[in-house]
Design a protein around this motif. Structure first.
Motif: not given
Length: 145
Positions: A60-82
Motif C-alpha cells: 500500500a505504501g509507507d508513511i515517511p517518518g512513522a515509527t514501525l511497531v509490530d502490533r503483536d509485540d508492543l513491548d519491543a518499542f513501548f517496553g513491557p507494561a508497567g
C-alpha cells in the motif's frame, strides 16, 4: 444470560504482550480520529506509530517518518507494561490498514497508561486519500517509472 453478561464473562486471560483482555480493549479503545485531524496532531509533534506488516506497507505504501511497531509485540518499542520506554503522556497516533488493526493497539496503549492516544479512522487508505505524506507501494510498477 444477556449479551453484556456473555461479553464480560468471556475470555479474561490477559494477552501476554499487552496485559489487557479483549473485553477491556473494547471498553477502553480511544475513539478514532479522521485522517486530517490525526495528521495535524502528528505535525504538532505526536508520535505516529504504523502497525501494519511489512507486506502491508509494501503493498500500500509507507508513511515517511512513522515509527514501525509490530502490533503483536508492543513491548519491543513501548517496553513491557508497567515499565514504559516512552513517556505515558506522549501524544500517540496509531495507523494500520484499518481501524480493526489500529483500534486494538490504541486500546492496549491506553490500558498501559498512555493518556493521549488516538487512531486513524479508515486506516492508511484514509491517511493517503486525505493527501497526507505517503509513498507509493513498493510493488507498484508505476513507482519506479
Amino acid at each position: 444470560m444477556t449479551t453484556s453478561e456473555t461479553t464480560t464473562s468471556e475470555t479474561t486471560t490477559p494477552d501476554p504482550t499487552t496485559g489487557t483482555t479483549p473485553a477491556t480493549d473494547a471498553a477502553t479503545a480511544p475513539p478514532p480520529q479522521d485522517a486530517r485531524a490525526a495528521g495535524a496532531r502528528v505535525e504538532r509533534g505526536a508520535l505516529l506509530v504504523d502497525v501494519r506488516s511489512a507486506r502491508g506497507r509494501a503493498a500500500a505504501g509507507d508513511i515517511p517518518g512513522a515509527t514501525l511497531v509490530d502490533r503483536d509485540d508492543l513491548d519491543a518499542f513501548f517496553g513491557p507494561a508497567g515499565a514504559p520506554a516512552v513517556s505515558l503522556d506522549t501524544p500517540v497516533v496509531v495507523v494500520c490498514g484499518s481501524v480493526n488493526g489500529s483500534g486494538p493497539v490504541a486500546a492496549a496503549l491506553a490500558a498501559r497508561g498512555y493518556t493521549d492516544v488516538t487512531h486513524v479512522d479508515g486506516g492508511f487508505p484514509a491517511w493517503r486519500d486525505a493527501g497526507l505524506p505517503a509513498t507509493a507501494p513498493a510493488d507498484d510498477p508505476a513507482a519506479g517509472a
